[in-house]
Design an enzyme around this catalytic site. Sequence first.
Site, PDB file in Angstrom:
ATOM      1  N   LYS A  26     -13.706  -6.090  13.876  1.00  0.00           N
ATOM      2  CA  LYS A  26     -15.088  -6.172  12.963  1.00  0.00           C
ATOM      3  C   LYS A  26     -15.097  -5.538  11.625  1.00  0.00           C
ATOM      4  O   LYS A  26     -15.600  -5.415  11.144  1.00  0.00           O
ATOM      5  CB  LYS A  26     -14.716  -5.208  14.146  1.00  0.00           C
TER       6      LYS A  26
ATOM      7  N   MET B  11      -9.728   6.293  14.888  1.00  0.00           N
ATOM      8  CA  MET B  11     -10.347   7.040  14.142  1.00  0.00           C
ATOM      9  C   MET B  11     -10.912   7.955  15.551  1.00  0.00           C
ATOM     10  O   MET B  11     -12.332   8.976  15.304  1.00  0.00           O
ATOM     11  CB  MET B  11     -11.072   7.527  13.456  1.00  0.00           C
TER      12      MET B  11
ATOM     13  N   GLN C 239      -9.399   8.495   3.613  1.00  0.00           N
ATOM     14  CA  GLN C 239     -10.059   7.170   3.421  1.00  0.00           C
ATOM     15  C   GLN C 239     -11.845   7.104   3.080  1.00  0.00           C
ATOM     16  O   GLN C 239     -12.303   5.712   3.585  1.00  0.00           O
ATOM     17  CB  GLN C 239      -9.758   5.703   4.982  1.00  0.00           C
TER      18      GLN C 239
ATOM     19  N   SER D  95     -19.983   0.581  17.398  1.00  0.00           N
ATOM     20  CA  SER D  95     -19.206   1.379  16.187  1.00  0.00           C
ATOM     21  C   SER D  95     -19.516   2.401  16.434  1.00  0.00           C
ATOM     22  O   SER D  95     -20.398   3.518  16.774  1.00  0.00           O
ATOM     23  CB  SER D  95     -19.727   0.518  14.829  1.00  0.00           C
ATOM     24  N   SER D  96     -18.519   3.038  15.900  1.00  0.00           N
ATOM     25  CA  SER D  96     -18.465   4.517  15.850  1.00  0.00           C
ATOM     26  C   SER D  96     -19.820   4.996  15.496  1.00  0.00           C
ATOM     27  O   SER D  96     -20.186   6.280  16.282  1.00  0.00           O
ATOM     28  CB  SER D  96     -17.682   5.462  15.846  1.00  0.00           C
TER      29      SER D  96
ATOM     30  N   GLY E 255      -9.266  -4.523  15.445  1.00  0.00           N
ATOM     31  CA  GLY E 255     -10.310  -5.534  15.420  1.00  0.00           C
ATOM     32  C   GLY E 255     -10.802  -6.064  14.401  1.00  0.00           C
ATOM     33  O   GLY E 255     -10.767  -6.091  12.911  1.00  0.00           O
TER      34      GLY E 255
ATOM     35  N   HIS F 118     -12.988  -0.128  21.178  1.00  0.00           N
ATOM     36  CA  HIS F 118     -11.509   0.331  20.830  1.00  0.00           C
ATOM     37  C   HIS F 118     -11.475   0.044  21.949  1.00  0.00           C
ATOM     38  O   HIS F 118      -9.397  -0.405  21.928  1.00  0.00           O
ATOM     39  CB  HIS F 118     -11.878   1.737  20.313  1.00  0.00           C
TER      40      HIS F 118
ATOM     41  N   VAL G  63     -16.434  -6.489  20.046  1.00  0.00           N
ATOM     42  CA  VAL G  63     -17.492  -6.249  20.903  1.00  0.00           C
ATOM     43  C   VAL G  63     -18.681  -5.848  20.130  1.00  0.00           C
ATOM     44  O   VAL G  63     -18.218  -5.084  19.392  1.00  0.00           O
ATOM     45  CB  VAL G  63     -16.712  -5.390  21.761  1.00  0.00           C
TER      46      VAL G  63
HETATM   47  P1  AMP Z   1     -11.920   2.659  14.192  1.00  0.00           P
HETATM   48  O1  AMP Z   1     -12.453   3.719  15.058  1.00  0.00           O
HETATM   49  O2  AMP Z   1     -13.302   2.696  13.793  1.00  0.00           O
HETATM   50  O3  AMP Z   1     -10.786   3.505  12.737  1.00  0.00           O
HETATM   51  O4  AMP Z   1     -11.355   1.831  14.526  1.00  0.00           O
HETATM   52  C1  AMP Z   1     -10.535   0.933  14.910  1.00  0.00           C
HETATM   53  C2  AMP Z   1     -10.232  -0.080  15.673  1.00  0.00           C
HETATM   54  O5  AMP Z   1     -10.780  -0.206  16.573  1.00  0.00           O
HETATM   55  C3  AMP Z   1     -10.793  -0.872  14.447  1.00  0.00           C
HETATM   56  O6  AMP Z   1      -9.191  -1.708  14.077  1.00  0.00           O
HETATM   57  C4  AMP Z   1     -10.981  -1.782  14.684  1.00  0.00           C
HETATM   58  O7  AMP Z   1     -11.197  -2.887  14.334  1.00  0.00           O
HETATM   59  C5  AMP Z   1     -11.454  -1.922  15.365  1.00  0.00           C
HETATM   60  N1  AMP Z   1     -12.677  -1.295  16.371  1.00  0.00           N
HETATM   61  C6  AMP Z   1     -13.795  -0.791  16.052  1.00  0.00           C
HETATM   62  N2  AMP Z   1     -15.361  -1.846  16.371  1.00  0.00           N
HETATM   63  C7  AMP Z   1     -15.143  -2.729  17.012  1.00  0.00           C
HETATM   64  C8  AMP Z   1     -15.874  -4.266  17.773  1.00  0.00           C
HETATM   65  N3  AMP Z   1     -17.175  -3.150  17.918  1.00  0.00           N
HETATM   66  N4  AMP Z   1     -15.051  -4.926  18.353  1.00  0.00           N
HETATM   67  C9  AMP Z   1     -13.761  -5.051  18.214  1.00  0.00           C
HETATM   68  N5  AMP Z   1     -12.566  -3.722  17.650  1.00  0.00           N
HETATM   69  C10 AMP Z   1     -13.417  -2.813  17.203  1.00  0.00           C
END
Ligand code: AMP
Length: 283
Positions: free
Chosen positions: A151, A32, A63, A187-188, A149, A39, A178
């Site tokens: 996460k 996202m 979502q 986290s974003s 991830g 990421h 990570v």
């Molecule tokens: P998002 O942009 O939050 O939807 O995350 C996109 C992808 O990045 C998803 O598969 C998340 O699980 C992964 N992700 C988010 N934060 C982390 C992190 N700290 N370590 C590894 N993967 C991550």
Amino acid sequence: MTAPILRRLADLRARTAEWKRAGEVIGVVPTMGALHAGHLSLVEAACAACDRVIVTIFVNPRQFNNPEDLASYPRTEHEDAQKLAAHAVDAIYVPDPEEIYPPGFATTVSVEGLTDVMEGAFRPGHFDGVATVCAKLFLQTAADRAFFGEKDFQQLKVVRRMAADLDIPVEIVGRPTVREASGLALSSRNLRLSPDGRERAARLHAVMQEVAAELAGGKPLDGLVATAHERLREAGFAEIEYLELRAEEDLAPLVRPDRPARLFAAAWMDGVRLIDNIPVPAS
Ligand code: AMP
């Protein structure tokens, strides 16, 4: 080199068709945006395992169960593209919303069971949104492998189930979380924490590690969870939605880690909802 930003499905398909004809393996990293090192670790894994890599950036309204969360979700497309320029990414797919949800869109992909607990229980509709958009992104990108991830461990399980159930020929690859040096999972949403909140938020991982170590040493779960709640409140967490031990395989609740297990948590700091999970050694 900077990868092209594609906003139309037809443009994406023109490229993936060529790659498929050449017999190349396509990897996708769905995101996202507001990209961080978590990421980028997925992007690196994809580049290492695939001939072509597509990163998707789509803030998926379906979502989000909370309109404020959706409105305040960071959008940093320019910076994201710059970060991706350091990696061997072949396309950045930032679909126009109508490429995902055209007028009249009426289909929902819903995974049962795995979605009843934790994020599914506290965020009604969240996993329907995730499963629906991931099904579309897998079909649109024609990816052979998709990188997620740990996460978002429950999401990883849900997406894997969905792809298997719908016979979408994509291998779902999970990668470790990570973290900052403090232990805070990247986290974003961390962008919305105050500097002080960010420091205090790191207690979540520390407390979870304490609980995991005590569980591995054979201490009973109940007392450990009660103490952990206290410690998190002392650290400034306003609300702890859940702190639970569950089986990795099917997310069934456990009282002791007698099979591969994880500790999962969701808690609020500074008006920001944070989630985390860690593996628990067997006892
Ligand atoms: P998002 O942009 O939050 O939807 O995350 C996109 C992808 O990045 C998803 O598969 C998340 O699980 C992964 N992700 C988010 N934060 C982390 C992190 N700290 N370590 C590894 N993967 C991550």
